[in-house]
Design an enzyme around this catalytic site. Structure first.
Site, PDB file in Angstrom:
ATOM      1  N   ASP A 177      -5.989   0.363   5.278  1.00 14.43           N
ATOM      2  CA  ASP A 177      -5.346   1.545   5.861  1.00 14.43           C
ATOM      3  C   ASP A 177      -6.154   2.760   5.426  1.00 14.43           C
ATOM      4  O   ASP A 177      -6.015   3.242   4.302  1.00 14.43           O
ATOM      5  CB  ASP A 177      -3.896   1.650   5.397  1.00 14.43           C
ATOM      6  CG  ASP A 177      -3.161   2.835   6.021  1.00 14.43           C
ATOM      7  OD1 ASP A 177      -3.814   3.661   6.692  1.00 14.43           O
ATOM      8  OD2 ASP A 177      -1.925   2.938   5.838  1.00 14.43           O
ATOM      9  N   LEU A 218       0.806  -1.223   0.000  1.00 14.44           N
ATOM     10  CA  LEU A 218       0.000   0.000   0.000  1.00 14.44           C
ATOM     11  C   LEU A 218       0.839   1.272   0.000  1.00 14.44           C
ATOM     12  O   LEU A 218       0.475   2.263  -0.630  1.00 14.44           O
ATOM     13  CB  LEU A 218      -0.907   0.019   1.239  1.00 14.44           C
ATOM     14  CG  LEU A 218      -2.259  -0.694   1.150  1.00 14.44           C
ATOM     15  CD1 LEU A 218      -2.922  -0.695   2.513  1.00 14.44           C
ATOM     16  CD2 LEU A 218      -3.147  -0.031   0.119  1.00 14.44           C
ATOM     17  N   LYS A 219       1.927   1.254   0.711  1.00 16.58           N
ATOM     18  CA  LYS A 219       2.694   2.486   0.910  1.00 16.58           C
ATOM     19  C   LYS A 219       3.813   2.660  -0.116  1.00 16.58           C
ATOM     20  O   LYS A 219       4.707   3.492   0.062  1.00 16.58           O
ATOM     21  CB  LYS A 219       3.262   2.516   2.331  1.00 16.58           C
ATOM     22  CG  LYS A 219       2.175   2.567   3.399  1.00 16.58           C
ATOM     23  CD  LYS A 219       2.752   2.700   4.791  1.00 16.58           C
ATOM     24  CE  LYS A 219       1.653   2.687   5.845  1.00 16.58           C
ATOM     25  NZ  LYS A 219       0.747   3.822   5.728  1.00 16.58           N
ATOM     26  N   THR A 220       3.762   1.884  -1.189  1.00 16.65           N
ATOM     27  CA  THR A 220       4.763   2.001  -2.243  1.00 16.65           C
ATOM     28  C   THR A 220       4.184   2.800  -3.402  1.00 16.65           C
ATOM     29  O   THR A 220       3.185   2.406  -4.012  1.00 16.65           O
ATOM     30  CB  THR A 220       5.195   0.610  -2.737  1.00 16.65           C
ATOM     31  OG1 THR A 220       5.691  -0.149  -1.622  1.00 16.65           O
ATOM     32  CG2 THR A 220       6.282   0.727  -3.791  1.00 16.65           C
TER      33      THR A 220
END
Length: 340
Positions: free
Chosen positions: A143, A110-112
């Site tokens: 998230d 998700l955070k890429t």
């Protein structure tokens, strides 16, 4: 585009006979680096073969297998993503199949940034955004504040801005997210984007009516959780966007700058909603807001009132920013000397 099976994944590319024709290119050729990055043997093997593929310019199904292997080990490998994209186009791979893979990888990583950028590139070609909002909603369940997920949602709406069906229910979606967590700054930011940042939607042409609606909405949410910087920032944002004076909210804000009143009324006033009974008062954000109102009056008397509020923040209500408030006080007092 064959998936990476467990048996295949257990072997390095150098051990697979179907890759015997590729000449791997080492990261460090004829170089003895002082502080080499400690990669796993599997990752070094895959990237060596990736450099070999790039050097030869090959674009094929096995390149998709190789780049997927690299991405699963390092989802931020920009070059692997870009070469994968070029390969997809070169060999006319069905992009709906690629999107299904992205459904997995986007949630897993998700955070890429790269995984979301790759998805953008695919949508600019498929031009089928209809199912994307539902996918994003599922991702946000993992998230709810993830920056990349919200940014992708805003990009999707902006890029396909003329498709009114995409916008149907978007404000309701934001309401749902804020009902789940009123402190979700990403959701507040998205609300500003939907209402003020991406054109005027049908039925919202009367901007004064929309401003009044949004003021009522944000004030009600502040009343429920006064010490919520996200809501106060939204309040400031909509006032500045519409060139509305802070002073118009002086009566509303003042109630939140002092302890709870003993003569509290139970009458609900949409324009002046009182703080929730359990709210922690005074509220630092309200004190700062009221001080800004006084500062904008540009009189010596109002400036002195502002400095007293900043002093209360420095010494009691927001001591972590004590130096900042002392700086504001000094500037204001210097300015008042010029008025004497």
């Amino acid at each position: 585009m064959p998936p990476i099976g467990e048996d295949s994944a257990s072997l390095k590319f150098s051990q697979k006979p179907e890759w015997a024709d590729v000449v791997p290119v080492l990261q460090y050729e004829n170089v003895n680096p002082l502080a080499p990055i400690f990669y796993s043997e599997e990752y070094k093997d895959a990237t060596d073969y990736f450099r070999g593929i790039v050097k030869s310019g090959e674009k094929s199904d096995r390149v998709l297998t190789l780049t997927e292997a690299i991405i699963r080990q390092n989802p931020a490998h920009y070059s692997a993503w870009y070469y994968r994209y070029e390969t997809l186009l070169a060999i006319n791979t069905p992009l709906d199949v690629e999107l299904k893979l992205m459904d997995e990888l986007a949630v897993k990583y998700l955070k890429t940034y790269q995984v979301w950028h790759h998805r953008r590139l695919l949508l600019t070609i498929t031009r089928k955004p209809a199912d994307e909002l539902e996918f994003i909603a599922r991702s946000l369940k993992v998230d709810a504040k993830n920056y990349h997920t919200w940014s992708y949602r805003q990009w999707l709406l902006a890029y396909f801005n003329d498709e009114e069906d995409l916008w149907t229910g978007e404000l309701d979606f934001v309401d749902t997210m804020l009902n789940q967590d009123v402190r979700n700054n990403s959701a507040w930011h998205h609300r500003f984007f939907v209402v003020w940042g991406c054109g005027v939607r049908e039925g919202e042409e009367d901007r004064s009516r929309i401003l009044k609606r949004e003021l009522i909405y944000v004030k009600q949410n502040i009343s429920l959780a006064p010490n919520n910087p996200s809501a106060w920032n939204y309040l400031r944002g909509i006032l500045e966007h519409n060139s509305a004076p802070y002073s118009a909210l002086k009566d509303f804000v003042a109630v939140y700058t002092v302890p709870h009143s003993t003569d509290r009324t139970e009458i609900v006033d949409l324009e002046l909603p009182p703080p929730d009974k359990g709210a922690e008062l005074p509220c630092a954000q309200a004190i700062e807001f009221l001080a800004d109102i006084y500062e904008q009056e540009c009189t010596r008397e109002a400036a002195l009132k502002a400095t007293e509020l900043w002093r209360s923040l420095a010494n009691e209500h927001d001591t972590i920013r004590k130096k900042y408030w002392e700086h504001r006080i000094r500037d204001a007092l210097e300015a008042t000397k010029d008025d004497v």
